[in-house]
Design a protein around this motif. Structure first.
Motif, PDB file in Angstrom:
ATOM      1  N   ASP A 119     -68.979  16.186  21.243  1.00  0.00           N
ATOM      2  CA  ASP A 119     -68.907  14.774  20.886  1.00  0.00           C
ATOM      3  C   ASP A 119     -68.924  13.959  22.180  1.00  0.00           C
ATOM      4  O   ASP A 119     -67.930  13.896  22.902  1.00  0.00           O
ATOM      5  CB  ASP A 119     -67.617  14.520  20.091  1.00  0.00           C
ATOM      6  N   ALA A 120     -70.066  13.334  22.473  1.00  0.00           N
ATOM      7  CA  ALA A 120     -70.227  12.614  23.740  1.00  0.00           C
ATOM      8  C   ALA A 120     -69.202  11.503  23.898  1.00  0.00           C
ATOM      9  O   ALA A 120     -68.708  11.250  25.001  1.00  0.00           O
ATOM     10  CB  ALA A 120     -71.644  12.046  23.843  1.00  0.00           C
ATOM     11  N   LEU A 121     -68.839  10.847  22.817  1.00  0.00           N
ATOM     12  CA  LEU A 121     -67.876   9.752  22.905  1.00  0.00           C
ATOM     13  C   LEU A 121     -66.465  10.275  23.160  1.00  0.00           C
ATOM     14  O   LEU A 121     -65.679   9.642  23.870  1.00  0.00           O
ATOM     15  CB  LEU A 121     -67.913   8.905  21.634  1.00  0.00           C
ATOM     16  N   ALA A 122     -66.137  11.430  22.596  1.00  0.00           N
ATOM     17  CA  ALA A 122     -64.837  12.036  22.872  1.00  0.00           C
ATOM     18  C   ALA A 122     -64.740  12.442  24.331  1.00  0.00           C
ATOM     19  O   ALA A 122     -63.703  12.275  24.980  1.00  0.00           O
ATOM     20  CB  ALA A 122     -64.609  13.241  21.963  1.00  0.00           C
ATOM     21  N   VAL A 123     -65.842  12.982  24.868  1.00  0.00           N
ATOM     22  CA  VAL A 123     -65.873  13.364  26.281  1.00  0.00           C
ATOM     23  C   VAL A 123     -65.705  12.132  27.162  1.00  0.00           C
ATOM     24  O   VAL A 123     -64.950  12.134  28.139  1.00  0.00           O
ATOM     25  CB  VAL A 123     -67.185  14.105  26.624  1.00  0.00           C
ATOM     26  N   LYS A 124     -66.401  11.061  26.818  1.00  0.00           N
ATOM     27  CA  LYS A 124     -66.274   9.807  27.573  1.00  0.00           C
ATOM     28  C   LYS A 124     -64.829   9.328  27.593  1.00  0.00           C
ATOM     29  O   LYS A 124     -64.286   8.992  28.662  1.00  0.00           O
ATOM     30  CB  LYS A 124     -67.180   8.750  26.945  1.00  0.00           C
ATOM     31  N   GLN A 125     -64.184   9.314  26.437  1.00  0.00           N
ATOM     32  CA  GLN A 125     -62.807   8.842  26.337  1.00  0.00           C
ATOM     33  C   GLN A 125     -61.862   9.722  27.155  1.00  0.00           C
ATOM     34  O   GLN A 125     -60.978   9.223  27.866  1.00  0.00           O
ATOM     35  CB  GLN A 125     -62.374   8.822  24.868  1.00  0.00           C
ATOM     36  N   ALA A 126     -62.059  11.031  27.066  1.00  0.00           N
ATOM     37  CA  ALA A 126     -61.192  11.965  27.783  1.00  0.00           C
ATOM     38  C   ALA A 126     -61.370  11.851  29.296  1.00  0.00           C
ATOM     39  O   ALA A 126     -60.387  11.903  30.051  1.00  0.00           O
ATOM     40  CB  ALA A 126     -61.477  13.392  27.331  1.00  0.00           C
ATOM     41  N   CYS A 127     -62.618  11.693  29.752  1.00  0.00           N
ATOM     42  CA  CYS A 127     -62.872  11.610  31.193  1.00  0.00           C
ATOM     43  C   CYS A 127     -62.356  10.299  31.775  1.00  0.00           C
ATOM     44  O   CYS A 127     -61.842  10.266  32.899  1.00  0.00           O
ATOM     45  CB  CYS A 127     -64.363  11.785  31.474  1.00  0.00           C
ATOM     46  N   LYS A 128     -62.483   9.223  31.016  1.00  0.00           N
ATOM     47  CA  LYS A 128     -61.916   7.943  31.459  1.00  0.00           C
ATOM     48  C   LYS A 128     -60.399   8.070  31.598  1.00  0.00           C
ATOM     49  O   LYS A 128     -59.803   7.641  32.595  1.00  0.00           O
ATOM     50  CB  LYS A 128     -62.274   6.855  30.454  1.00  0.00           C
ATOM     51  N   PHE A 129     -59.772   8.680  30.607  1.00  0.00           N
ATOM     52  CA  PHE A 129     -58.325   8.907  30.600  1.00  0.00           C
ATOM     53  C   PHE A 129     -57.920   9.793  31.779  1.00  0.00           C
ATOM     54  O   PHE A 129     -56.939   9.512  32.484  1.00  0.00           O
ATOM     55  CB  PHE A 129     -57.951   9.562  29.274  1.00  0.00           C
ATOM     56  N   ALA A 130     -58.687  10.863  32.007  1.00  0.00           N
ATOM     57  CA  ALA A 130     -58.367  11.812  33.076  1.00  0.00           C
ATOM     58  C   ALA A 130     -58.508  11.186  34.453  1.00  0.00           C
ATOM     59  O   ALA A 130     -57.698  11.434  35.357  1.00  0.00           O
ATOM     60  CB  ALA A 130     -59.262  13.046  32.965  1.00  0.00           C
ATOM     61  N   LYS A 131     -59.529  10.345  34.634  1.00  0.00           N
ATOM     62  CA  LYS A 131     -59.711   9.694  35.929  1.00  0.00           C
ATOM     63  C   LYS A 131     -58.538   8.774  36.235  1.00  0.00           C
ATOM     64  O   LYS A 131     -57.993   8.795  37.355  1.00  0.00           O
ATOM     65  CB  LYS A 131     -61.021   8.903  35.947  1.00  0.00           C
ATOM     66  N   GLU A 132     -58.133   7.986  35.261  1.00  0.00           N
ATOM     67  CA  GLU A 132     -56.991   7.081  35.465  1.00  0.00           C
ATOM     68  C   GLU A 132     -55.722   7.858  35.789  1.00  0.00           C
ATOM     69  O   GLU A 132     -54.943   7.471  36.670  1.00  0.00           O
ATOM     70  CB  GLU A 132     -56.794   6.225  34.209  1.00  0.00           C
ATOM     71  N   HIS A 133     -55.528   8.975  35.094  1.00  0.00           N
ATOM     72  CA  HIS A 133     -54.341   9.801  35.352  1.00  0.00           C
ATOM     73  C   HIS A 133     -54.388  10.398  36.757  1.00  0.00           C
ATOM     74  O   HIS A 133     -53.392  10.363  37.497  1.00  0.00           O
ATOM     75  CB  HIS A 133     -54.255  10.926  34.325  1.00  0.00           C
ATOM     76  N   ALA A 134     -55.536  10.958  37.137  1.00  0.00           N
ATOM     77  CA  ALA A 134     -55.645  11.646  38.421  1.00  0.00           C
ATOM     78  C   ALA A 134     -55.425  10.703  39.598  1.00  0.00           C
ATOM     79  O   ALA A 134     -54.844  11.096  40.614  1.00  0.00           O
ATOM     80  CB  ALA A 134     -57.005  12.332  38.531  1.00  0.00           C
ATOM     81  N   LEU A 135     -55.905   9.475  39.486  1.00  0.00           N
ATOM     82  CA  LEU A 135     -55.725   8.509  40.571  1.00  0.00           C
ATOM     83  C   LEU A 135     -54.255   8.147  40.770  1.00  0.00           C
ATOM     84  O   LEU A 135     -53.813   7.874  41.887  1.00  0.00           O
ATOM     85  CB  LEU A 135     -56.540   7.248  40.287  1.00  0.00           C
ATOM     86  N   LYS A 136     -53.484   8.153  39.691  1.00  0.00           N
ATOM     87  CA  LYS A 136     -52.074   7.760  39.772  1.00  0.00           C
ATOM     88  C   LYS A 136     -51.121   8.940  39.945  1.00  0.00           C
ATOM     89  O   LYS A 136     -50.114   8.839  40.659  1.00  0.00           O
ATOM     90  CB  LYS A 136     -51.680   6.997  38.510  1.00  0.00           C
TER      91      LYS A 136
END
Length: 390
Positions: free
Chosen positions: A259-276
């Motif tokens: 599911d491309a949209l699920a991947v998009k949502q998860a990667c956006k979430f993961a990037k925000e988490h990793a930066l903080k």
């Protein structure tokens, strides 16, 4: 709303093949559309993101086009390999396109990606062109690695794509090293390190993850779980196949990787988490249609019914196709016409790559030593000077 009212692709198709990449201005309509992911996220040591994903007509059409292009490229690579125009190893990505597409939709080209040898579509996602891809696959000097890397070693430094790697799991510590460099340089960017379920038991993965967690590195480790490490099913090789929990003290998220949209949502979430907060693991539940490599028929350890069943129910391209039609963004015929144009683009790129020259034999001696250091090559007795390398 007809596709013809949203977009005109005539100008982009006239671009030279060498510069044509995935990102085409398919539509200008960016009105928000909210779509719920096919499955809920499963989390470890963290609250999962929302299932409601913001998208648009433009994005959905670009997802469809880009995944269709990736699929067609891999089908063409299959034919070229069987014709012996691609030699050596060749690992195809068809079925897993949603991971590459969804990930790119959530990040920027300043974020780094490093992956395994199944790297063709990741290269396209980073903005690479079909001509450079097919040239590299056929060992031509116009390839993205000058014809010297082949299928397993695509590379695009200007888009922070640090390659395909042939050694199983070797990219994991390299990816954490890239994340260290980003943190050291105070860049607001992260590194996505992709590996398969077959590499998930590698010791170097856990060593790299330990350092990443100790130093709070902006590292996102992405396990592309296609359920077979070569010909071995995950349940036969892993006592705990819940790869998103493997980090123990590192948070994780299981995602529907079809599911491309699920991947998009998860990667956006993961990037925000990793930066903080430092590293996070994403397990992408995905599936490959081809065998492990071109030498693997892919049907001795799984049934053809299993493969066709996944195609019918979970195919990432068909999922986006249904979304586009259900939201009246384009008709079935218009999407088929888009696929026909994609096929023409791929065929033209293959033809152009076939005409490209093979690297000169002297290229064997380049990219070994740093230029300008006057490196010299001697015979076995260390006395006879054989060559002065550039």
């Amino acid at each position: 709303m007809a596709l013809s009212r949203l977009s005109s692709r005539s100008t982009t198709l006239l671009q030279p093949l060498a510069t044509t990449s995935l990102r085409r201005n398919i539509s200008t309509d960016t009105s928000p559309i909210t779509v719920e992911t096919s499955l809920p996220f499963t989390s470890h040591l963290i609250s999962p993101p929302s299932r409601a994903v913001q998208t648009s007509s433009k994005e959905l059409l670009s997802f469809f086009h880009d995944m269709a292009l990736m699929r067609r490229m891999e089908i063409a690579a299959d034919s070229l390999y069987k014709a012996k125009l691609i030699r050596g190893f060749c690992h195809l990505y068809d079925g897993q396109e949603a991971v590459a597409i969804g990930m790119e939709a959530a990040i920027t080209k300043k974020d780094a990606i490093i992956t395994s040898y199944r790297d063709h579509c990741t290269f396209l996602g980073r903005g690479g062109g079909l001509f450079e891809a097919f040239s590299e696959l056929m060992g031509r000097k116009t390839g993205c690695s000058n014809g010297k890397g082949g299928s397993m070693h695509f590379y695009k430094k200007d888009a922070c794509f640090y390659g395909g790697h042939g050694i199983v799991g070797a990219q994991a510590p390299l990816g954490c090293g890239l994340a260290f460099a980003q943190k050291y340089s105070k860049e607001e960017a992260v590194t996505f390190t992709l590996y398969g379920d077959g590499a998930a038991n590698q010791g170097q993965l856990f060593e790299a993850l330990n350092i990443a967690a100790l130093w709070d590195l902006p590292a996102v480790l992405v396990c592309e779980n296609n359920h077979y490490g070569m010909g071995t099913a995950e349940w036969r090789s892993a006592k705990s196949p819940a790869y998103f929990k493997r980090g123990d003290y590192v948070p994780g998220l299981k995602v529907d990787g079809m599911d491309a949209l699920a991947v998009k949502q998860a990667c956006k979430f993961a990037k925000e988490h990793a930066l903080k907060n430092g590293p996070i693991i994403l397990e992408m539940d995905t599936y490959r249609y081809h065998g492990h490599s071109m030498s693997d028929p892919g049907s001795t350890y799984r049934t053809r019914d299993e493969i066709s069943g996944v195609r019918q129910v979970r195919d990432p391209i068909d999922r986006v196709r249904k979304l586009i039609i259900s939201h009246d963004i384009a008709t079935e015929k218009e999407l088929k016409d888009m696929e026909k144009e994609v096929r023409k683009d791929v065929d033209a790129a293959v033809a152009q790559a076939k005409e490209s020259p093979i690297p000169e034999p002297s290229e064997l001696f380049t990219n070994i030593y740093v230029k300008g250091f006057g490196s010299e090559s001697f015979g076995a007795d260390r006395k006879e000077l054989r060559a002065t390398l550039p």
